[in-house]
Design a protein around this motif. Sequence first.
Motif, PDB file in Angstrom:
ATOM      1  N   ALA A   8       0.128 -31.182  20.209  1.00 42.16           N
ATOM      2  CA  ALA A   8       0.554 -30.424  21.391  1.00 42.16           C
ATOM      3  C   ALA A   8       0.792 -28.978  20.974  1.00 42.16           C
ATOM      4  CB  ALA A   8       1.822 -31.032  21.975  1.00 42.16           C
ATOM      5  N   THR A   9       0.221 -28.029  21.712  1.00 42.82           N
ATOM      6  CA  THR A   9       0.350 -26.627  21.348  1.00 42.82           C
ATOM      7  C   THR A   9       0.832 -25.796  22.523  1.00 42.82           C
ATOM      8  OG1 THR A   9      -1.891 -25.932  21.995  1.00 42.82           O
ATOM      9  CG2 THR A   9      -1.642 -26.908  19.815  1.00 42.82           C
ATOM     10  N   ASP A  32     -10.087 -39.512  16.188  1.00 47.60           N
ATOM     11  CA  ASP A  32     -10.218 -38.992  17.551  1.00 47.60           C
ATOM     12  C   ASP A  32      -9.101 -37.965  17.692  1.00 47.60           C
ATOM     13  OD1 ASP A  32     -10.543 -38.737  20.392  1.00 47.60           O
ATOM     14  OD2 ASP A  32      -9.009 -40.282  20.682  1.00 47.60           O
ATOM     15  N   TYR A  33      -9.449 -36.681  17.604  1.00 47.68           N
ATOM     16  CA  TYR A  33      -8.433 -35.624  17.570  1.00 47.68           C
ATOM     17  C   TYR A  33      -8.290 -35.009  18.963  1.00 47.68           C
ATOM     18  CZ  TYR A  33      -5.728 -31.709  15.672  1.00 47.68           C
ATOM     19  OH  TYR A  33      -4.725 -30.800  15.384  1.00 47.68           O
ATOM     20  N   VAL A  34      -7.087 -35.090  19.520  1.00 46.18           N
ATOM     21  CA  VAL A  34      -6.807 -34.600  20.868  1.00 46.18           C
ATOM     22  C   VAL A  34      -5.815 -33.442  20.774  1.00 46.18           C
ATOM     23  CG1 VAL A  34      -5.867 -35.171  23.135  1.00 46.18           C
ATOM     24  CG2 VAL A  34      -7.217 -36.876  21.878  1.00 46.18           C
ATOM     25  N   VAL A  35      -6.197 -32.298  21.281  1.00 44.06           N
ATOM     26  CA  VAL A  35      -5.328 -31.120  21.300  1.00 44.06           C
ATOM     27  C   VAL A  35      -4.978 -30.822  22.752  1.00 44.06           C
ATOM     28  CG1 VAL A  35      -5.089 -28.691  20.690  1.00 44.06           C
ATOM     29  CG2 VAL A  35      -6.424 -30.222  19.217  1.00 44.06           C
ATOM     30  N   VAL A  36      -3.678 -30.792  23.043  1.00 43.47           N
ATOM     31  CA  VAL A  36      -3.206 -30.544  24.411  1.00 43.47           C
ATOM     32  C   VAL A  36      -2.435 -29.230  24.397  1.00 43.47           C
ATOM     33  CG1 VAL A  36      -1.891 -31.436  26.366  1.00 43.47           C
ATOM     34  CG2 VAL A  36      -3.021 -33.038  24.794  1.00 43.47           C
ATOM     35  N   ASP A  37      -3.023 -28.210  24.978  1.00 41.72           N
ATOM     36  CA  ASP A  37      -2.423 -26.880  24.989  1.00 41.72           C
ATOM     37  C   ASP A  37      -1.817 -26.588  26.357  1.00 41.72           C
ATOM     38  OD1 ASP A  37      -2.052 -24.126  23.837  1.00 41.72           O
ATOM     39  OD2 ASP A  37      -3.283 -23.641  25.584  1.00 41.72           O
ATOM     40  N   GLY A  38      -0.667 -25.926  26.345  1.00 39.94           N
ATOM     41  CA  GLY A  38       0.043 -25.640  27.590  1.00 39.94           C
ATOM     42  C   GLY A  38      -0.283 -24.292  28.177  1.00 39.94           C
ATOM     43  N   ALA A  39      -1.565 -23.915  28.199  1.00 38.49           N
ATOM     44  CA  ALA A  39      -2.011 -22.629  28.747  1.00 38.49           C
ATOM     45  C   ALA A  39      -1.435 -21.469  27.948  1.00 38.49           C
ATOM     46  CB  ALA A  39      -1.658 -22.512  30.229  1.00 38.49           C
ATOM     47  N   VAL A  62      -7.695 -29.751  25.876  1.00 40.79           N
ATOM     48  CA  VAL A  62      -7.466 -29.279  27.234  1.00 40.79           C
ATOM     49  C   VAL A  62      -6.423 -28.173  27.151  1.00 40.79           C
ATOM     50  CG1 VAL A  62      -5.658 -31.011  27.645  1.00 40.79           C
ATOM     51  CG2 VAL A  62      -6.830 -29.955  29.579  1.00 40.79           C
ATOM     52  N   SER A  63      -6.549 -27.168  27.974  1.00 40.95           N
ATOM     53  CA  SER A  63      -5.551 -26.102  28.051  1.00 40.95           C
ATOM     54  C   SER A  63      -5.206 -25.884  29.517  1.00 40.95           C
ATOM     55  CB  SER A  63      -6.089 -24.805  27.440  1.00 40.95           C
ATOM     56  OG  SER A  63      -5.094 -23.785  27.492  1.00 40.95           O
TER      57      SER A  63
END
Length: 273
Positions: A8-9, A32-39, A62-63
Amino acid sequence: MLITVITATFNSAETLRDTFESMLGQSHKEVDYVVVDGASTDGTVDIIRKYEPRFSGRMRWVSERDEGIYDAMNKGISMAKGEVVGLLNSDDFYSSPDVLRTVAREFAEHPETDAVYADVTYVSSEDTSRTVRRYSSRVFRRWLMRLGFMPAHPSFYCRRSVYERFKLDGRNIKGFKGDPRHAYFNTTYKIAADFENLLRMVFVGRIKTRYIRANFVTMRTGGASSSGNSSHKQINADHRRAFRENGVYSNWLLISLRYLYKIGELAAAKLRR
């Protein structure tokens, strides 16, 4: 074994490269690398785009605006494809290249296991070669959760099916933020939703866990749960609430005992310098 790792970023441009490099350096490649960015607005998204090709299709991201780190974690778990799920924060990095290989081996050799956990190291945010504290999960026992103890959460790897089995119904939680179908972490907790999640699964649900004697993650100091007296007050408030909502007896004296142990860890770290 396919392992999903979630990062989470939010405005993490200063540290995210270290996180990505440690992921790329892992010897276990079924990831399976998932990056979830908060805009993010500080260049974080540019870094994600730059690194994405180096993961050769193993990264998804996703951002978009979110409701904080626990909402981002919920999104990540809902996107997970792996049999096992772990979290790697955007200011942390793996302590060795064999962490995920060790996780996969433990689950393969002990198929009855629901989750594994290990140790982590806290380092100075200005100098990552300087150890501030070592957090050993070796002493953890289920009953110690009454005192506020938990396995080092950044070292916790759990079967995705367990997260599904113990998730909450967000529609029944007043003020829940995010998608109520994916309430793995209760977003109404300010700091200690990770503790509540583990209390629900490990203490109340009595899932089968195994400790691995290894240092999994190196963490920079200064996160939400390690940033001063106000955060400690909030953690204690969140812990008391978690006990109450999960029907677990504890009290302020039991909760305060863990600070004696933490003082010992800090003293030991100073002696090693």
